[in-house]
Design a protein around this motif. Structure first.
Motif, mmCIF file in Angstrom:
data_model
loop_
_atom_site.group_PDB
_atom_site.id
_atom_site.type_symbol
_atom_site.label_atom_id
_atom_site.label_comp_id
_atom_site.label_asym_id
_atom_site.label_seq_id
_atom_site.Cartn_x
_atom_site.Cartn_y
_atom_site.Cartn_z
ATOM 1 N N LYS A 1 13.669 20.516 95.566
ATOM 2 C CA LYS A 1 14.297 19.348 94.927
ATOM 3 C C LYS A 1 15.251 19.786 93.817
ATOM 4 N N ALA A 2 14.826 20.786 93.044
ATOM 5 C CA ALA A 2 15.649 21.282 91.939
ATOM 6 C C ALA A 2 16.995 21.776 92.462
ATOM 7 N N ASN A 3 16.965 22.514 93.552
ATOM 8 C CA ASN A 3 18.208 23.028 94.129
ATOM 9 C C ASN A 3 19.102 21.901 94.648
ATOM 10 N N ARG A 4 18.492 20.904 95.288
ATOM 11 C CA ARG A 4 19.286 19.786 95.815
ATOM 12 C C ARG A 4 19.938 19.000 94.686
ATOM 13 N N ILE A 5 19.171 18.738 93.613
ATOM 14 C CA ILE A 5 19.714 17.986 92.479
ATOM 15 C C ILE A 5 20.841 18.774 91.820
ATOM 16 N N PHE A 6 20.629 20.078 91.661
ATOM 17 C CA PHE A 6 21.647 20.925 91.039
ATOM 18 C C PHE A 6 22.936 20.914 91.872
ATOM 19 N N GLU A 7 22.795 21.061 93.190
ATOM 20 C CA GLU A 7 23.970 21.096 94.061
ATOM 21 C C GLU A 7 24.671 19.746 94.119
ATOM 22 N N GLU A 8 23.917 18.662 94.013
ATOM 23 C CA GLU A 8 24.484 17.315 94.113
ATOM 24 C C GLU A 8 25.177 16.867 92.831
ATOM 25 N N PHE A 9 24.587 17.236 91.657
ATOM 26 C CA PHE A 9 25.061 16.667 90.399
ATOM 27 C C PHE A 9 25.533 17.663 89.343
ATOM 28 N N THR B 1 10.636 24.494 86.938
ATOM 29 C CA THR B 1 9.499 23.719 86.438
ATOM 30 C C THR B 1 9.969 22.275 86.301
ATOM 31 N N SER B 2 9.039 21.390 85.997
ATOM 32 C CA SER B 2 9.403 19.977 85.877
ATOM 33 C C SER B 2 10.356 19.726 84.710
ATOM 34 N N ALA B 3 10.520 20.723 83.829
ATOM 35 C CA ALA B 3 11.388 20.561 82.649
ATOM 36 C C ALA B 3 12.767 21.192 82.823
ATOM 37 N N CYS B 4 13.070 21.724 84.006
ATOM 38 C CA CYS B 4 14.298 22.515 84.127
ATOM 39 C C CYS B 4 15.580 21.712 83.961
ATOM 40 N N PHE B 5 15.523 20.370 84.124
ATOM 41 C CA PHE B 5 16.730 19.548 83.947
ATOM 42 C C PHE B 5 16.743 18.799 82.615
ATOM 43 N N ASN B 6 15.744 19.055 81.771
ATOM 44 C CA ASN B 6 15.598 18.265 80.550
ATOM 45 C C ASN B 6 16.864 18.196 79.695
ATOM 46 N N GLU B 7 17.490 19.343 79.491
ATOM 47 C CA GLU B 7 18.664 19.363 78.611
ATOM 48 C C GLU B 7 19.838 18.620 79.241
ATOM 49 N N ALA B 8 20.085 18.868 80.515
ATOM 50 C CA ALA B 8 21.182 18.190 81.208
ATOM 51 C C ALA B 8 20.925 16.689 81.291
ATOM 52 N N GLN B 9 19.673 16.306 81.526
ATOM 53 C CA GLN B 9 19.322 14.891 81.604
ATOM 54 C C GLN B 9 19.532 14.203 80.256
ATOM 55 N N ALA B 10 19.135 14.889 79.182
ATOM 56 C CA ALA B 10 19.295 14.325 77.836
ATOM 57 C C ALA B 10 20.774 14.129 77.492
ATOM 58 N N LYS B 11 21.613 15.100 77.873
ATOM 59 C CA LYS B 11 23.054 14.980 77.596
ATOM 60 C C LYS B 11 23.651 13.791 78.353
ATOM 61 N N THR B 12 23.240 13.639 79.597
ATOM 62 C CA THR B 12 23.749 12.542 80.421
ATOM 63 C C THR B 12 23.283 11.193 79.882
ATOM 64 N N ARG B 13 22.023 11.156 79.437
ATOM 65 C CA ARG B 13 21.498 9.913 78.870
ATOM 66 C C ARG B 13 22.264 9.511 77.624
ATOM 67 N N THR B 14 22.512 10.488 76.746
ATOM 68 C CA THR B 14 23.260 10.213 75.509
ATOM 69 C C THR B 14 24.657 9.688 75.830
ATOM 70 N N LEU B 15 25.296 10.282 76.823
ATOM 71 C CA LEU B 15 26.627 9.842 77.232
ATOM 72 C C LEU B 15 26.604 8.385 77.684
ATOM 73 N N MET B 16 25.617 8.029 78.497
ATOM 74 C CA MET B 16 25.510 6.636 78.965
ATOM 75 C C MET B 16 25.230 5.689 77.807
ATOM 76 N N GLU B 17 24.327 6.105 76.912
ATOM 77 C CA GLU B 17 23.941 5.234 75.798
ATOM 78 C C GLU B 17 25.106 4.960 74.857
#
Length: 200
Positions: free
Chosen positions: A113-121, A148-164
């Motif tokens: 899943k991590a690889n698919r998400i990385f390649e997609e986004f 690990t389940s935390a490997c996208f945490n930083e990228a997700q946080a940046k994207t969330r801040t951008l949307m907010e």
């Protein structure tokens, strides 16, 4: 003579543009329903919106904070529909994919899943690349080596801040959201906080 002039000068007809737009919308719709991303966003028409007492209360709560919006399924659907009009729905789709990813328990599924998400986004020139800085992109790339389940945490946080900070305020000011709040108040379902000033 005006009609003959008009006939002589071929201007690309508007239906051509709209058909291209429909084609793009169809392609985006297919991407939205990719099962591996773990989320199916309901993109049924935003209008007319059928309100129950609870959902009407939620509509007014969406403007209280971005968190309130993200907690609401109908809020996420409405926000996603709005983002599609700005061609930026990949930010929300990525955030939702990360939320789903964090619930994955299988180590094998986690890695795939991590690889698919990385390649997609995330990777540079990804089909639905999100707007993050180079450093965050590289940190995320390195995280994939031991997913690990935390490997996208930083990228997700940046994207969330951008949307907010960017898309969310525009959503609250949009005609679609304003129409929804008017529907709520005109039905007299909930008048709580209507007289309070908008936090924007």
């Amino acid at each position: 003579c005006c009609s003959s002039l008009a006939a002589g000068r071929s201007i690309p007809p508007l239906p051509f543009l709209s058909s291209r737009a429909k084609d793009l919308k169809t392609r985006l719709g297919i991407l939205l329903h990719k099962p591996e991303l773990g989320h199916r966003i309901r993109t049924s028409t935003l209008h007319p919106f059928v309100f129950s007492r609870d959902s009407s209360r939620e509509v007014l709560e969406w403007r209280e904070s971005f968190d309130q919006l993200l907690k609401s399924k109908s809020g996420v659907t409405a926000f996603h529909t709005f983002l599609k009009t700005e061609f930026s729905e990949e930010n929300l789709d990525f955030w939702l994919a990360c939320e789903d990813f964090k619930k994955t328990r299988s180590k094998t599924k986690l890695a795939s899943k991590a690889n698919r998400i990385f390649e997609e986004f995330v990777q540079s020139e990804a089909p639905r690349e999100v707007n993050i800085d180079h450093e965050t992109r590289e940190i995320t790339r390195k995280n994939l080596s031991g997913a690990t389940s935390a490997c996208f945490n930083e990228a997700q946080a940046k994207t969330r801040t951008l949307m907010e900070k960017d898309s969310y305020p525009r959503f609250l000011k949009s005609a679609s959201y304003q129409d929804m709040t008017k529907q709520v108040t005109s039905r007299g379902i909930s008048k709580r906080s209507l007289d309070s000033p908008e936090h924007l």
